[in-house]
Design an enzyme around this catalytic site. Structure first.
Site, short mmCIF file in Angstrom:
data_model
loop_
_atom_site.label_atom_id
_atom_site.label_comp_id
_atom_site.label_asym_id
_atom_site.label_seq_id
_atom_site.Cartn_x
_atom_site.Cartn_y
_atom_site.Cartn_z
N HIS A 168 0.87 -1.18 0.00
CA HIS A 168 0.00 0.00 0.00
C HIS A 168 0.91 1.22 0.00
O HIS A 168 1.60 1.50 0.99
CB HIS A 168 -0.89 -0.02 1.24
CG HIS A 168 -2.07 0.89 1.15
ND1 HIS A 168 -3.12 0.69 0.28
CD2 HIS A 168 -2.38 2.03 1.85
CE1 HIS A 168 -4.03 1.64 0.44
NE2 HIS A 168 -3.59 2.46 1.37
N LYS B 272 -10.06 6.45 -4.25
CA LYS B 272 -9.03 7.42 -3.88
C LYS B 272 -7.70 6.93 -4.42
O LYS B 272 -7.34 5.74 -4.26
CB LYS B 272 -8.95 7.57 -2.37
CG LYS B 272 -7.82 8.51 -1.92
CD LYS B 272 -7.61 8.50 -0.43
CE LYS B 272 -8.63 9.33 0.28
NZ LYS B 272 -8.29 9.50 1.71
N LYS C 41 -3.63 7.37 -4.22
CA LYS C 41 -2.51 7.87 -3.43
C LYS C 41 -1.42 8.34 -4.39
O LYS C 41 -0.85 7.54 -5.15
CB LYS C 41 -1.97 6.77 -2.52
CG LYS C 41 -2.92 6.35 -1.41
CD LYS C 41 -2.98 7.39 -0.32
CE LYS C 41 -3.76 6.89 0.89
NZ LYS C 41 -3.82 7.89 1.97
N ASP D 246 -5.23 11.68 -2.72
CA ASP D 246 -4.57 12.04 -1.47
C ASP D 246 -3.10 12.24 -1.77
O ASP D 246 -2.39 11.31 -2.14
CB ASP D 246 -4.77 10.93 -0.44
CG ASP D 246 -4.20 11.30 0.93
OD1 ASP D 246 -3.68 12.43 1.08
OD2 ASP D 246 -4.29 10.47 1.85
N GLU E 111 -7.19 15.74 -1.26
CA GLU E 111 -6.86 15.62 0.16
C GLU E 111 -5.43 16.05 0.45
O GLU E 111 -4.49 15.55 -0.18
CB GLU E 111 -7.09 14.18 0.63
CG GLU E 111 -6.81 13.97 2.11
CD GLU E 111 -7.14 12.57 2.57
OE1 GLU E 111 -6.82 12.24 3.73
OE2 GLU E 111 -7.71 11.79 1.78
N ASP F 56 -6.57 16.92 6.14
CA ASP F 56 -6.43 15.69 6.93
C ASP F 56 -5.44 15.92 8.06
O ASP F 56 -5.82 16.23 9.18
CB ASP F 56 -5.99 14.54 6.02
CG ASP F 56 -5.85 13.23 6.78
OD1 ASP F 56 -6.26 13.16 7.96
OD2 ASP F 56 -5.34 12.25 6.21
N LYS G 279 -10.78 11.27 11.56
CA LYS G 279 -10.17 9.99 11.93
C LYS G 279 -10.16 9.91 13.44
O LYS G 279 -9.56 10.78 14.11
CB LYS G 279 -8.76 9.86 11.36
CG LYS G 279 -8.72 9.84 9.83
CD LYS G 279 -7.29 9.79 9.32
CE LYS G 279 -7.27 9.74 7.78
NZ LYS G 279 -5.89 9.79 7.24
N GLU H 266 -14.08 5.89 4.10
CA GLU H 266 -13.13 4.93 3.53
C GLU H 266 -12.70 3.90 4.57
O GLU H 266 -11.51 3.58 4.68
CB GLU H 266 -11.91 5.66 2.96
CG GLU H 266 -11.18 6.55 3.96
CD GLU H 266 -9.94 7.21 3.36
OE1 GLU H 266 -8.88 7.16 4.01
OE2 GLU H 266 -10.04 7.77 2.27
#
Length: 403
Positions: free
Chosen positions: A27, A172, A174, A203, A229, A256, A280, A334
């Site tokens: 990831h 989304k 990255k 993001d 983001e 964020d 979050k 998410e």
């Protein structure tokens, strides 16, 4: 308001452990890639025998912020646990204040303890946790999926599988690890592959400076992105403000890392520095303080988005319970963390159908943690090494996959 705990319902014991759970694929973020996730799971017992669980997950150890699984575990076992032991379990705000008194910061660690207390009290009362958090306003949340392999063709294939299974139609991406030109081209290739059949967000994980963001964000919007983001560094509120003020129609800026506390939220609201807050639970310091940040968003006409720290089903369910209670304009969630892990720690994960995450109704957070799964992934079992982010500098230490 929270329901009072039964008389004499006290916190008797707290235990915490680090789990090491491999992911189904690497990831990737702007700052590196993870191959495993290492949440800290808290187990809390009440005087009536009820037991609750909480979780705090970081991304790549301390690469996302100052806390790591190791510091979270230390803060809980040495400071936060002793501070709340013997206290009235239902006085959640008072528990937070006691933790604040013995330990500055450490919001991730505090969130795990508060989460376990809320789960335990809700289970003692036979209620779903959302009833202690203001009452739910929705039964489900549209669920986004992050495409983070770094390979455009592979990401399109992954998105096609999610669309076909009716699990996700919000994706989304990255970006930020490559040059801005390469990132824009990557996003555009995926957008062409999806051909308008899904919503796209990006993001950037603080990777760009203000000038880079002002130059390339419009190109991302032209490619089909609707939500951007954290394009700039956490401290760069002025760049966020300028970008928000000058953004072309059809897209929104989401903060964020810049919005952790209610005070951060007030600053962003006063400055008009974003359109959306990414909420979050861990970074805000718990479920109650997530609601406090959301209250600022509502008062300032700022939307909210249900973010993730790639928690297991435990932390994801807790987040879903508080997100389901929030008013104001929301931009989906998410909470896909469990799907990214090779295995989970609960008997049955939350249901995902028709592109939405269905809220579990309890008792507690509505998921049953499996003791054997905790033992299987417990780092202390084998004395496993800490997990480090692969920063592209050769081999790094990592925990071996569980047997």
């Amino acid at each position: 308001m929270t329901a009072p705990a039964p008389a004499g319902l006290r916190i008797e014991r707290i235990e915490a452990r680090i789990l090491d759970i491999p992911t189904i694929r690497p990831h990737k973020f702007s700052f590196g890639a993870i191959h495993r996730q290492s949440p800290v799971v808290v187990q809390l017992w009440l005087s009536d025998g009820a037991c609750g669980f909480g979780e705090a997950a970081t991304i790549g150890g301390p690469s996302w912020n100052e806390e790591s699984p190791e510091t979270i575990l230390h803060a809980i076992t040495q400071y936060l646990g002793p501070a709340v032991a013997g206290q009235d379990a239902g006085r959640f705000e008072q528990l937070l204040q006691r933790m604040d008194a013995v330990c500055k910061g450490n919001r991730f660690a505090k969130s795990a303890v508060e989460m376990a207390a809320i789960d335990a009290v809700a289970r003692s009362l036979g209620l779903p946790a959302w009833q202690l958090l203001g009452g739910k306003q929705r039964e489900s949340l549209p669920l986004a999926w992050t495409l983070a392999s770094g390979d455009s063709a592979r990401d399109v294939e992954e998105a096609e599988r999610m669309l076909e299974a009716r699990r996700h139609r919000i994706f989304k991406l990255k970006i930020g690890a490559r040059s801005p030109q390469d990132d824009v081209a990557h996003v555009a290739r995926i957008a062409r592959g999806l051909d308008g059949r899904a919503d796209m967000t990006v993001d950037i994980n603080q990777a760009w400076d203000g000038n880079t963001a002002r130059r390339y964000v419009p190109q991302l919007i032209d490619a089909g992105v609707t939500l951007i983001e954290q394009p700039v560094a956490q401290w760069n509120v002025e760049a966020l403000r300028q970008l928000t003020a000058g953004l072309p129609a059809g897209a929104l800026v989401m903060a964020d890392e810049t919005v952790c506390t209610p005070q951060d939220a007030m600053l962003l609201a006063r400055q008009g520095a974003c359109h959306v807050f990414s909420l979050k639970v861990a970074k805000h310091g718990g479920l109650l303080r997530t609601r406090a940040v959301a209250a600022v968003a509502e008062a300032a006409d700022i939307g909210w988005y249900g973010g993730t720290m790639l928690e297991t089903s435990l932390g994801s369910a807790a987040s879903a319970h508080v997100f389901a209670t929030l008013p104001g304009a929301h931009h989906n969630c998410e909470l896909f963390g469990p799907q990214l892990l090779v295995d989970d720690i609960v008997a049955a994960p939350m249901d995902v159908r028709d592109f939405a995450l269905q809220l579990p109704d309890g008792p507690g957070f509505g998921v049953e943690v499996l003791p054997e799964a905790l033992r299987r992934f417990d780092r202390a079992r084998d004395g496993l090494a800490p997990v480090h982010v692969d920063m592209g500098r050769g081999a790094t230490a990592a925990a071996a996959p569980p047997n």
